[in-house]
Design an enzyme around this catalytic site. Sequence first.
Site, PDB file in Angstrom:
ATOM      1  CE  LYS A 216      -1.648   5.292   1.165  1.00 52.50           C
ATOM      2  NZ  LYS A 216      -1.746   5.188   2.603  1.00 52.50           N
TER       3      LYS A 216
ATOM      4  CG  ASP B   2      -1.891   1.052   1.278  1.00 51.13           C
ATOM      5  OD1 ASP B   2      -2.700   1.092   0.344  1.00 51.13           O
ATOM      6  OD2 ASP B   2      -1.834   1.882   2.206  1.00 51.13           O
TER       7      ASP B   2
END
Length: 829
Positions: A691, A687
Site C-alpha cells: 500500500k 501487504d
Amino acid sequence: MKNKWHVHKFGGSSLSDAECFLRVTNLLHSQDGDRQIVVASAMGGMTNALEALVDSAEKNDKSITKEVGLIRDRYIAAVAQLIKQPEKKQSLLDLFQTDLTDLQDILNAVSLVGNAAKRSHDIILSFGELWSTRLLSSLLEQMIMKDDLNRSVRWIDARELIVVKHGELGPNILWDESSKRFSSFFKEISDGFVVIPGFIASDDQGLHTTLGRNGSDFSASIIGALVDSEDVTIWTDVSGVMSADPYRVPEAAVIGSLTYSEAMELAYFGAKVIHPQTMSPAVMNNIPIYIKNTFQPTDLGSKISEFSNPDRSIKGITTVEDVALINVEGAGMIGVPGTADRLFGALRDAGISVILISQASSEHSICFAVPGFMASKADSIVKKAFNIELKQNQIQKVEVRPECSIIAVVGDGMAGMPGIASRFFSTLANAGINVRAIAQGSSERNISAVIDSNVATRALRAAHAGFYLSTETISVGLIGPGNVGATLLEQMAPQTSNLKANFNLDFRVRGIATSTKMLLAERYIDLNSWQSLLESDWQELDMDLFVRHINADHLPHAVLVDCTASDEVSRNYIDWFDQGIHVVTANKKAQSGSLDYYDAVKHGRKANNSHFLYESSVGAGLPIIQTLRDLNETGDEIISIEGIFSGTLAYLFNVFDGSKPFSTIVKDARDAGYTEPDPRDDLSGVDVARKLIILARELGLRLELSDIHVENLVPDELRDVSIQEFLDALPNFDFEMSERYQKARDQSCVLRYTGSLDKKGRAQVKLQSLPADHSFAHINLTDNIVRFATGRYSDNPLVVQGPGAGPGVTAAGVFSDLLRLARYLGARG
Ligand code: ADP
Ligand code: ASP
Ligand code: MG
C-alpha cells in the site's frame, strides 16, 4: 367550403402481408374527414425482389423463373385472402397476369442485352407500387360496400399526375405540368378515397420513371403540395422520427417535433424513416408532416413543420453506412486556386456523389467521402484529373479508405451553442473511437465525422448517451465474486434502477468470472439472482472469450472489475487497455509490482485513453488515493504520509492489552475471519508495504518493494512452516511480544503497526511504540488512519480515518470507482 385533403402514405413495412393490408384499410376507415388521399409503396421487400430480378436477368441467371414464381405466389396469396368478390378478384389477377407477361418480356430483353437500361430498370421496379395500390384500392372499396358507406374510391396511376425532369441532384418536379394534370383530375372528384402509387412518375418525355429508392415519401409530399393538403402523414413501422435508428440504439426515443431542416438533415445522413427530399414540397406550402406508427396508431408520433420544440440542442444522431474516404494530399495544392473546383468538377462529371468534404485549412489535403460502391471509380477519376500533378509530385497521394461510416449529430439548437463539437468528439474518444475526418455544415445544424464501419454502432450509442439522448451504458465484467466481489454485486443490485433514472447511467453486469467458471449474459445478469444463475448457467472459464464478450462492439464502454488478489489476473491489464477496456480494481498486484510492470501498465492505460482506478487497494473505501491526488494536483507539497494501513494489524494491536497472549489474539482473529487464512500474510507487513508503494508511486517516487524497510512480525523460525505448524508454535514467541507491550506501557505508550513515507522516498513499515495521546492510539477496531503532512497542512496534518477492512467498505470503494469512471466517461450526476 370543403375541408382540405389529407394525404396518408403507407410504406412497404406497413404492407407486408394480407393482415397488414387489413390493418391499413381499417386505419384509413377510421380517419376523420371525407377527403383522403392514400399513397402507398410496394409490399415490403417487393422492390428489392424486383431489383434482384434485374440483376439476375443481367447475369442471365437461371433463378429468374423461380424468383418470378415467388413474387407471383406472394401476390396471389394476398389477393386470395383479401378480396372476396370473384369478379373483383379476377380483374385484379388479370391485370397482374398481364403485368407479369410484360415483366417477363422486359427481363428477356435484359438477359439478351446483358444490361438493363435505366428505363427498363425503372419499369420493372414500378410494378411493385402498381400491384400494391390496386389491391389496397379494391380492399377499400370492398370495405366501403360492406359498410354501405356512400364514399367513392378511385385509383389513379401516379405517372398520369407527377411529371419530373432528372437532374444532377435527382428528380426535379415540373410543378406547372403536374399541377395542370392534378387540377384536371381533381376537378371531377370532390371527396372520397384517392389511391395513388408512390415512387413512380413520368419524365419530361412522357416516359415512365421513378423517384429513387424510398421515394414514396417524396411522392406523398409532392401530392400534398399539389392539392395543398391539410397535412401529410407518413405511416411506418416505428412511432416517429427517433433520436437514432431504434434497431441500432435500443434506447432511442421518438422526437416529438422537428423543423423541416432538422428532418432533412437527419434523413440525408441516414435516418431512413423519411426520404430527404420529402421536406421541400411541404416547405413550399407549409404543410406539416406527421410520422406515425401503423402498428400503434395511437402513439403521438413526430411532427415535422416550420418550428420545433427547442428543448434540446441535439435532436438526433444518424449514420451513413458503406462510404469510402478519399484523401488527396500534396504540397502542390497549397495556395493554388481552383484545385477543389477541378476535383469536384471531375467527380460531378463522372456522376459521383460526394457525401461530405473536409479540407485542412493549410490546403495541403482535401478529404471527401463517397458511397462505397463508387470508391474505385472516384479513385481513378481523381488520378486522371490530376495526372500531371501526380507525375510532377505536386500531389503526393490519392488514398482510398474503404469501409467507413459517417456519424452525424443534428439539431437546429446547436447553432451558436458552444461545446457541442467538443462533447461529440470527447464522447467518441472516450469510447475509443478514431475519427478519420470531420465536417460541419455552415448551417451549424450538423457535425459529422468519418469513422471505421466496424465501430459505427458503438459510436452511435456512445454519442447518443453523450448527449443525454439515452443513458450512458457501461458493460461491466466482474472477476472474482468472492467476499468483496459478491458484496459489490449485492450493493449494485438495488442501485441500478436509481442510477438509471436519476443519473442517466446504465451499468450492465454482463459477465461474472471465477477462477474456473464464467457466467455471460447478452443484455445483463439479474443481480438479485446471480448466484443461482452462476450455478445453473455457467460455462468453463475462457478469459479471452469473457473479455471479448464484455467489450461488445455495440456497447460504448466496457470495464473489467478485478476483485481478486491474483497476480495472474492483474497481468492482463495491459492487454485489456489495448482493447480500450477500463479497469477498476481492489487488487494491489499491478500497482505495487515491479516498476517495469507498473510503468508498462500506466503507459498502456495512457496510450489507449483508458481509465485505471484502484482507490480500494489502499484503505478500502476510504478516500486515500483520491485525497493524495487532489493535494498533489492542486500544488500542495506532500512532506510525509504516515498511517495504519492494515485493518487486521490495527485490530490485533487494539485488542492486545496484555491480558491475553498475542498468539491467542491472532488465533481468535483468524477464527473470526479478521485475518487472511494464513495470518502470516498480514503479520509479514508485505501487504502494508504494497500500500505504501502504491502511495509512493502516486507521488512519482520510483520505489520498489525491496526499497521499503519492513519489520516482519513473523518469527524467523516460523516463516517457512505450514499454517498449522505456525499456529501451534506461535505461543512460543508470546514472550517477546509481551515484553514489547510492557515496555511501551511503562512509558505510557501503545503498540501500533505503522507505515511511513517521506518526500525523499524514505519508507518503512514497523511496529512502533506511540504515546497514548497520539492520534494513532485512538482508533476503533479495524480502522485505518492516514496522516498527510503537507505544505498547506503542516502544523495540523490532514487525517483520513475510518474502517479500512472488510468486504462492505472495500466493495463500496470499488463501487465509487465505477461511478467515478462513469463521470469521466461523461455521465452526469
Ligand atoms: P417504410 O417501409 O415505412 O418506408 P422504412 O423501412 O423505409 O419504412 O423506414 C423505417 C425504418 O427506418 C425504421 O424501421 C428504422 O429501422 C429506420 N430508421 C433509421 N433511422 C431512424 C430514425 N432516426 N428514426 C426512426 N426510424 C429510423
Ligand atoms: N418501394 C420503393 C422502395 O422500396 C419506394 C418506397 O418504398 O418508398 O424503394
Ligand atoms: Mg421508406
